[in-house]
Design a protein around this motif. Structure first.
Motif, mmCIF file in Angstrom:
data_model
loop_
_atom_site.group_PDB
_atom_site.id
_atom_site.type_symbol
_atom_site.label_atom_id
_atom_site.label_comp_id
_atom_site.label_asym_id
_atom_site.label_seq_id
_atom_site.Cartn_x
_atom_site.Cartn_y
_atom_site.Cartn_z
ATOM 1 N N LEU A 84 0.855 -1.181 0.000
ATOM 2 C CA LEU A 84 0.000 0.000 0.000
ATOM 3 C C LEU A 84 0.897 1.240 0.000
ATOM 4 O O LEU A 84 1.578 1.525 0.985
ATOM 5 N N LEU A 85 0.908 1.982 -1.101
ATOM 6 C CA LEU A 85 1.763 3.149 -1.236
ATOM 7 C C LEU A 85 1.069 4.439 -0.814
ATOM 8 O O LEU A 85 1.720 5.369 -0.352
ATOM 9 N N VAL A 86 -0.257 4.510 -0.979
ATOM 10 C CA VAL A 86 -1.016 5.709 -0.638
ATOM 11 C C VAL A 86 -2.314 5.286 0.035
ATOM 12 O O VAL A 86 -2.984 4.358 -0.426
ATOM 13 N N ASN A 87 -2.669 5.985 1.097
ATOM 14 C CA ASN A 87 -3.953 5.786 1.764
ATOM 15 C C ASN A 87 -4.347 7.122 2.382
ATOM 16 O O ASN A 87 -3.947 7.458 3.487
ATOM 17 N N SER A 88 -5.123 7.919 1.634
ATOM 18 C CA SER A 88 -5.341 9.309 2.024
ATOM 19 C C SER A 88 -6.779 9.728 1.764
ATOM 20 O O SER A 88 -7.439 9.237 0.846
ATOM 21 N N THR A 89 -7.247 10.651 2.585
ATOM 22 C CA THR A 89 -8.563 11.266 2.379
ATOM 23 C C THR A 89 -8.430 12.749 2.040
ATOM 24 O O THR A 89 -9.408 13.490 2.092
ATOM 25 N N GLU A 90 -7.211 13.186 1.695
ATOM 26 C CA GLU A 90 -6.988 14.591 1.374
ATOM 27 C C GLU A 90 -7.634 14.964 0.040
ATOM 28 O O GLU A 90 -7.641 14.177 -0.911
ATOM 29 N N LYS A 91 -8.143 16.168 -0.034
ATOM 30 C CA LYS A 91 -8.717 16.692 -1.268
ATOM 31 C C LYS A 91 -7.605 16.998 -2.273
ATOM 32 O O LYS A 91 -6.540 17.480 -1.901
ATOM 33 N N ASP A 92 -7.878 16.709 -3.559
ATOM 34 C CA ASP A 92 -6.929 17.021 -4.637
ATOM 35 C C ASP A 92 -5.527 16.540 -4.289
ATOM 36 O O ASP A 92 -4.577 17.318 -4.174
ATOM 37 N N TRP A 93 -5.423 15.230 -4.144
ATOM 38 C CA TRP A 93 -4.172 14.613 -3.678
ATOM 39 C C TRP A 93 -3.086 14.699 -4.748
ATOM 40 O O TRP A 93 -3.348 14.612 -5.941
ATOM 41 N N ARG A 94 -1.834 14.838 -4.308
ATOM 42 C CA ARG A 94 -0.685 14.799 -5.200
ATOM 43 C C ARG A 94 0.527 14.310 -4.426
ATOM 44 O O ARG A 94 0.614 14.458 -3.206
ATOM 45 N N GLY A 95 1.478 13.725 -5.135
ATOM 46 C CA GLY A 95 2.692 13.246 -4.499
ATOM 47 C C GLY A 95 3.562 12.495 -5.486
ATOM 48 O O GLY A 95 3.169 12.204 -6.615
ATOM 49 N N ARG A 96 4.762 12.176 -5.053
ATOM 50 C CA ARG A 96 5.708 11.411 -5.855
ATOM 51 C C ARG A 96 6.076 10.155 -5.064
ATOM 52 O O ARG A 96 6.610 10.238 -3.963
ATOM 53 N N LEU A 97 5.794 8.991 -5.656
ATOM 54 C CA LEU A 97 5.948 7.710 -4.979
ATOM 55 C C LEU A 97 7.227 7.012 -5.420
ATOM 56 O O LEU A 97 7.744 7.249 -6.513
ATOM 57 N N LEU A 98 7.711 6.128 -4.554
ATOM 58 C CA LEU A 98 8.853 5.285 -4.860
ATOM 59 C C LEU A 98 8.337 3.867 -5.072
ATOM 60 O O LEU A 98 7.777 3.260 -4.169
ATOM 61 N N ALA A 99 8.519 3.348 -6.291
ATOM 62 C CA ALA A 99 8.064 2.000 -6.623
ATOM 63 C C ALA A 99 9.223 1.231 -7.248
ATOM 64 O O ALA A 99 10.173 1.831 -7.762
ATOM 65 N N VAL A 100 9.138 -0.105 -7.208
ATOM 66 C CA VAL A 100 10.196 -0.953 -7.750
ATOM 67 C C VAL A 100 9.633 -1.767 -8.905
ATOM 68 O O VAL A 100 8.645 -2.490 -8.749
ATOM 69 N N VAL A 101 10.250 -1.636 -10.079
ATOM 70 C CA VAL A 101 9.838 -2.389 -11.263
ATOM 71 C C VAL A 101 10.376 -3.810 -11.153
ATOM 72 O O VAL A 101 11.575 -4.003 -10.913
ATOM 73 N N PRO A 102 9.519 -4.823 -11.322
ATOM 74 C CA PRO A 102 9.992 -6.215 -11.253
ATOM 75 C C PRO A 102 10.967 -6.540 -12.386
ATOM 76 O O PRO A 102 11.163 -5.761 -13.323
#
Length: 440
Positions: A291-309
């Motif tokens: 789970l990378l994001v779990n938010s109730t904020e309005k107009d959400w934005r962000g930069r996530l770190l993910a790993v490509v298999p």
């Protein structure tokens, strides 16, 4: 062994006169700070040279067997004081050399209310062990365990203590700015269907795998702007560059990009929403994983770190109720940390390349701020991240915190942050003894 909270945990305590035992044979002080996280003056520093606060609500005394006692009459703490920090420092060596370092809180009847044993102290020479803080009309105790590699100088300046004039200006805390004075991100997204200018990429990108063919989308994009893309650092040694992949849509969807080099990547995400936002990584069998994001904020934005298999297929499940805009970027495009304040909102991935220092954070949100870091120096496998480093930040609400980072190439990962924040590098200073050592 003291049984109680672990680092980051908190619990309500009674609003009475509590006794706090700090063990074992370590210098102890208390800082009484306001909502801004700063002392109002020297009187708000309780230490061996000034063992009682003028209000009488906080007192310090030495006990047997290396125990220091901090008496805190919570009902008598001045209204302007929102937190009482329990601080430890080492005159010689590091805090990892202090055996049995712990905090135990006792009620008026002598029974234990809560305890915290510090088990992960390292090379730092000063630490905020714990804090008593106001919450919902009462008081809570938090196991903090936040160390400072620049010792009491860094800890003191971070909490508003005025030090000697020769202290470098860059070691001063970020000045408070009213939240409504923070600039909003520029509206830089193109109109739906408008052509996009190519992103700046290193020359090596021409040898990378071509971007996947993404079907044209007709859904409107949100007005919330994505973070700017920095130029990759020269001779970037970690991972392979590739051209950005852009996706747009609306509502629940699966974000899928093929042909990526295996390893960590950045995922920009911005959406217009009034409800809940969640993002998970997906397994090859379409099961939700991280789970990378779990938010109730309005107009959400962000930069996530993910790993490509290893198969080069990045697949993320998005749960949202509005239009969204996503962009997959190489790790080298992370925003750079400098001594200038960097303003942002939400999760982010930052890059430090330089000498060992602290990253100072000023968080304006009401929910969790979670920050960890990854030391890429000498890491040989670009297909996965190294283990995250400690210490890390895990706090709730408006905060000023510092994260020590080593020299070399380090990713600073703002994992959770539903709110605005600032970050900047601080130059470390030599450790000195409390207050007198800070000033002399």
């Amino acid at each position: 062994m003291l049984r109680g909270l672990i680092k980051g945990d908190n619990v309500f305590v009674p609003t009475v006169a509590l006794r706090v035992a700090v063990r074992n044979d370590i210098d102890v002080a208390a800082l009484l700070v306001t909502e801004e996280g700063r002392v109002r003056g020297d009187a708000d520093i309780v230490f061996h040279g000034a063992p009682a606060h003028p209000s009488g609500a906080v007192r310090l005394s030495a006990g047997a067997d290396g125990t220091t006692w901090l008496d805190a009459d919570l009902a008598g703490v001045e209204e302007a004081v929102t937190r009482v920090l329990v601080v430890a420092s080492a005159e010689e060596g590091a805090l990892r050399d202090a055996r049995g370092l712990s905090v135990e809180v006792f009620g008026p009847d002598g029974t234990t209310v809560v305890g915290y044993e510090v088990t992960d102290a390292g090379g730092e020479t000063a630490m905020v062990l714990a804090e008593l803080y106001r919450r919902a009309g009462g008081w809570k105790f938090r196991a903090v365990g936040q160390g400072y590699v620049d010792g009491l100088v860094g800890l003191a300046v971070h909490h508003g203590v005025e030090v000697a004039e020769e202290t470098p200006a860059e070691d001063s805390p970020v000045e408070e700015t009213p939240e409504d004075a923070l600039p909003e991100p520029a509206e830089t997204l193109p109109e739906p269907g408008a052509p996009r200018a190519p992103e700046a990429l290193p020359a090596a990108a021409k040898d990378a795998a071509p971007p996947a063919q993404i079907p044209a989308q007709v859904a409107p994009v949100p007005a919330t702007a994505l973070a700017p893309v920095d130029l990759p650092v020269p001779d970037w040694p970690y991972g392979h560059p590739f051209e950005p992949h852009t996706l747009e849509g609306s509502g629940n969807d699966v974000l899928a990009v093929e042909g990526l080099p295996p390893g960590p990547v950045l995922v920009d995400l911005a959406l217009r929403t009034e409800g809940h936002t969640a993002v998970w990584t997906l397994t090859p069998t379409n099961k939700e994983e991280d789970l990378l994001v779990n938010s109730t904020e309005k107009d959400w934005r962000g930069r996530l770190l993910a790993v490509v298999p290893l198969d080069g297929r990045l697949r993320l499940k998005l749960s949202a109720d509005g239009p969204w805009h996503a962009r997959v970027l190489p790790l080298a495009a992370a925003r750079r940390l400098t001594e200038d304040a960097l303003e942002s909102w939400g999760p982010e991935v930052l890059l430090h390349t330089g000498e060992a220092t602290d990253v100072a954070f000023h968080y304006r949100g009401d929910s969790n701020l979670i920050v960890d870091s990854y030391d890429l120096t000498g890491h040989k496998n670009p297909a996965k991240l190294p283990k995250s480093r400690y210490p890390y930040i895990n706090e709730i609400g408006r905060r000023r915190e510092a994260l020590p980072v080593p020299s070399g190439t380090v990713l600073v990962h703002v994992k959770r942050a539903d709110g605005r924040w600032r970050a900047r590098l601080k130059q470390p200073s030599a450790a000195v003894a409390w207050l007198r050592r800070v000033r002399d």
